[in-house]
Design a protein around this motif. Sequence first.
Motif, PDB file in Angstrom:
ATOM      1  N   GLY A  19      26.499  57.684  36.841  1.00 46.98           N
ATOM      2  CA  GLY A  19      26.571  59.134  36.885  1.00 46.98           C
ATOM      3  C   GLY A  19      27.985  59.695  36.871  1.00 46.98           C
ATOM      4  N   ARG A  20      28.858  59.116  37.638  1.00 49.64           N
ATOM      5  CA  ARG A  20      30.258  59.503  37.682  1.00 49.64           C
ATOM      6  C   ARG A  20      31.102  58.287  37.991  1.00 49.64           C
ATOM      7  NH1 ARG A  20      31.678  64.817  37.442  1.00 49.64           N
ATOM      8  NH2 ARG A  20      29.973  66.332  37.657  1.00 49.64           N
ATOM      9  N   SER A  21      32.384  58.450  37.856  1.00 51.23           N
ATOM     10  CA  SER A  21      33.308  57.344  38.085  1.00 51.23           C
ATOM     11  C   SER A  21      33.195  56.834  39.516  1.00 51.23           C
ATOM     12  CB  SER A  21      34.736  57.785  37.795  1.00 51.23           C
ATOM     13  OG  SER A  21      35.642  56.738  38.066  1.00 51.23           O
ATOM     14  N   PHE A  22      32.726  55.594  39.647  1.00 53.01           N
ATOM     15  CA  PHE A  22      32.525  55.014  40.960  1.00 53.01           C
ATOM     16  C   PHE A  22      33.840  54.818  41.699  1.00 53.01           C
ATOM     17  CE2 PHE A  22      31.381  51.195  43.638  1.00 53.01           C
ATOM     18  CZ  PHE A  22      30.611  51.906  44.536  1.00 53.01           C
ATOM     19  N   SER A  23      34.906  54.626  40.962  1.00 50.73           N
ATOM     20  CA  SER A  23      36.196  54.405  41.587  1.00 50.73           C
ATOM     21  C   SER A  23      36.702  55.632  42.336  1.00 50.73           C
ATOM     22  CB  SER A  23      37.233  53.969  40.545  1.00 50.73           C
ATOM     23  OG  SER A  23      37.453  54.994  39.589  1.00 50.73           O
ATOM     24  N   SER A  24      36.084  56.782  42.126  1.00 52.31           N
ATOM     25  CA  SER A  24      36.467  58.002  42.823  1.00 52.31           C
ATOM     26  C   SER A  24      35.869  58.100  44.223  1.00 52.31           C
ATOM     27  CB  SER A  24      36.041  59.232  42.020  1.00 52.31           C
ATOM     28  OG  SER A  24      36.701  59.274  40.762  1.00 52.31           O
ATOM     29  N   ARG A  30      38.179  53.323  48.243  1.00 59.72           N
ATOM     30  CA  ARG A  30      38.027  53.487  46.805  1.00 59.72           C
ATOM     31  C   ARG A  30      38.667  52.361  46.002  1.00 59.72           C
ATOM     32  NH1 ARG A  30      40.195  59.558  46.550  1.00 59.72           N
ATOM     33  NH2 ARG A  30      41.315  58.703  48.364  1.00 59.72           N
ATOM     34  N   SER A  31      39.803  51.915  46.461  1.00 58.69           N
ATOM     35  CA  SER A  31      40.515  50.849  45.769  1.00 58.69           C
ATOM     36  C   SER A  31      39.982  49.461  46.110  1.00 58.69           C
ATOM     37  CB  SER A  31      41.998  50.903  46.108  1.00 58.69           C
ATOM     38  OG  SER A  31      42.206  50.597  47.472  1.00 58.69           O
ATOM     39  N   GLY A  32      39.247  49.357  47.199  1.00 59.18           N
ATOM     40  CA  GLY A  32      38.774  48.077  47.678  1.00 59.18           C
ATOM     41  C   GLY A  32      39.753  47.355  48.576  1.00 59.18           C
ATOM     42  N   VAL A  33      40.887  47.964  48.842  1.00 63.58           N
ATOM     43  CA  VAL A  33      41.911  47.323  49.643  1.00 63.58           C
ATOM     44  C   VAL A  33      41.525  47.263  51.119  1.00 63.58           C
ATOM     45  CG1 VAL A  33      44.288  47.527  50.459  1.00 63.58           C
ATOM     46  CG2 VAL A  33      43.757  47.888  48.050  1.00 63.58           C
ATOM     47  N   SER A  34      40.881  48.321  51.625  1.00 62.49           N
ATOM     48  CA  SER A  34      40.550  48.404  53.045  1.00 62.49           C
ATOM     49  C   SER A  34      39.052  48.278  53.266  1.00 62.49           C
ATOM     50  CB  SER A  34      41.042  49.722  53.624  1.00 62.49           C
ATOM     51  OG  SER A  34      42.447  49.838  53.502  1.00 62.49           O
ATOM     52  N   THR A  35      38.677  47.546  54.316  1.00 61.09           N
ATOM     53  CA  THR A  35      37.277  47.396  54.692  1.00 61.09           C
ATOM     54  C   THR A  35      37.114  47.583  56.186  1.00 61.09           C
ATOM     55  OG1 THR A  35      37.502  44.994  54.926  1.00 61.09           O
ATOM     56  CG2 THR A  35      36.770  45.845  52.783  1.00 61.09           C
ATOM     57  N   TRP A  36      35.905  47.975  56.594  1.00 65.38           N
ATOM     58  CA  TRP A  36      35.570  48.175  57.987  1.00 65.38           C
ATOM     59  C   TRP A  36      34.171  47.618  58.238  1.00 65.38           C
ATOM     60  CZ3 TRP A  36      37.555  51.703  54.656  1.00 65.38           C
ATOM     61  CH2 TRP A  36      38.820  52.234  54.950  1.00 65.38           C
ATOM     62  N   TYR A  37      33.934  47.119  59.458  1.00 61.25           N
ATOM     63  CA  TYR A  37      32.649  46.541  59.821  1.00 61.25           C
ATOM     64  C   TYR A  37      32.267  46.917  61.244  1.00 61.25           C
ATOM     65  CZ  TYR A  37      33.686  43.461  55.878  1.00 61.25           C
ATOM     66  OH  TYR A  37      34.008  42.959  54.632  1.00 61.25           O
ATOM     67  N   VAL A  38      30.981  47.050  61.464  1.00 62.20           N
ATOM     68  CA  VAL A  38      30.507  47.156  62.822  1.00 62.20           C
ATOM     69  C   VAL A  38      30.704  45.791  63.498  1.00 62.20           C
ATOM     70  CG1 VAL A  38      28.120  46.527  62.282  1.00 62.20           C
ATOM     71  CG2 VAL A  38      28.606  47.984  64.262  1.00 62.20           C
ATOM     72  N   ILE A  86      31.951  43.034  52.664  1.00 62.55           N
ATOM     73  CA  ILE A  86      31.736  44.068  51.668  1.00 62.55           C
ATOM     74  C   ILE A  86      32.808  43.941  50.593  1.00 62.55           C
ATOM     75  CG2 ILE A  86      33.096  45.804  52.922  1.00 62.55           C
ATOM     76  CD1 ILE A  86      31.120  47.922  51.878  1.00 62.55           C
ATOM     77  N   SER A  87      32.421  44.163  49.351  1.00 58.98           N
ATOM     78  CA  SER A  87      33.359  44.099  48.240  1.00 58.98           C
ATOM     79  C   SER A  87      32.918  45.071  47.153  1.00 58.98           C
ATOM     80  CB  SER A  87      33.457  42.676  47.679  1.00 58.98           C
ATOM     81  OG  SER A  87      32.205  42.248  47.173  1.00 58.98           O
ATOM     82  N   ARG A  88      33.803  45.340  46.211  1.00 61.19           N
ATOM     83  CA  ARG A  88      33.441  46.210  45.104  1.00 61.19           C
ATOM     84  C   ARG A  88      34.134  45.770  43.834  1.00 61.19           C
ATOM     85  NH1 ARG A  88      34.866  52.069  46.717  1.00 61.19           N
ATOM     86  NH2 ARG A  88      34.131  52.517  44.580  1.00 61.19           N
ATOM     87  N   ASP A  89      33.517  46.105  42.718  1.00 60.99           N
ATOM     88  CA  ASP A  89      34.072  45.844  41.403  1.00 60.99           C
ATOM     89  C   ASP A  89      33.975  47.151  40.636  1.00 60.99           C
ATOM     90  OD1 ASP A  89      34.734  45.098  38.823  1.00 60.99           O
ATOM     91  OD2 ASP A  89      33.636  43.212  38.904  1.00 60.99           O
ATOM     92  N   ASN A  90      35.051  47.914  40.627  1.00 59.21           N
ATOM     93  CA  ASN A  90      35.021  49.231  40.001  1.00 59.21           C
ATOM     94  C   ASN A  90      34.810  49.162  38.490  1.00 59.21           C
ATOM     95  OD1 ASN A  90      35.320  50.582  42.415  1.00 59.21           O
ATOM     96  ND2 ASN A  90      37.547  50.749  42.251  1.00 59.21           N
TER      97      ASN A  90
END
Length: 123
Positions: free
Chosen positions: A26-31, A53-61, A70-74
Motif C-alpha cells: 500500500g505504501r512504502s514500508f520503510s516509512s 524504520r531502518s531496522g537498526v534499533s529493536t525493543w522487546y518485552v 524481530i527483523s525487517r527487510d525493507n
Amino acid sequence: QVQLVESGGGLVQAGGSLRLSCAASGRSFSSYGAGWFRQAPGKEREFVAAISRSGVSTWYVDSVKGRFTISRDNAKNTVHLQMNSLKPEDTAVYYCAAGNPVRINLQGSYDSWGQGTQVTVSS
C-alpha cells in the motif's frame, strides 16, 4: 496507509520454534516503524517487540528477551519475528503493526494492523 498480513503461526511443542512473517503493501514500508503484539484469551493485548524504520534499533518485552528476534527487510516489505524456546505462556494471537509511534509499546500508537496469526504452544 499500509496493509499488513501475518503468516507463520501454528502448533508447536514447548521448546520449539516458529518464524512469523508480516507482509506489507500500500505504501512504502520503510516509512514506518513496526511492532508485534499478542493477545491470549482473557488477557489484554500485549506488546512483544518493535523495530525502527531502518531496522537498526529493536525493543522487546522482558519475557521474550533472548528468545525472540524481530527483523525487517525493507526491500521486500516484510517484518519477521523469530520465536525460539517457545513456552506455553507464549500461546496467543500475534499481530503485526506499523506506524510512527512516540511510544512503541502502546497499541494505540500504531496506525495499521494485520489480521493476526494463531500461535499455540503445547506443554
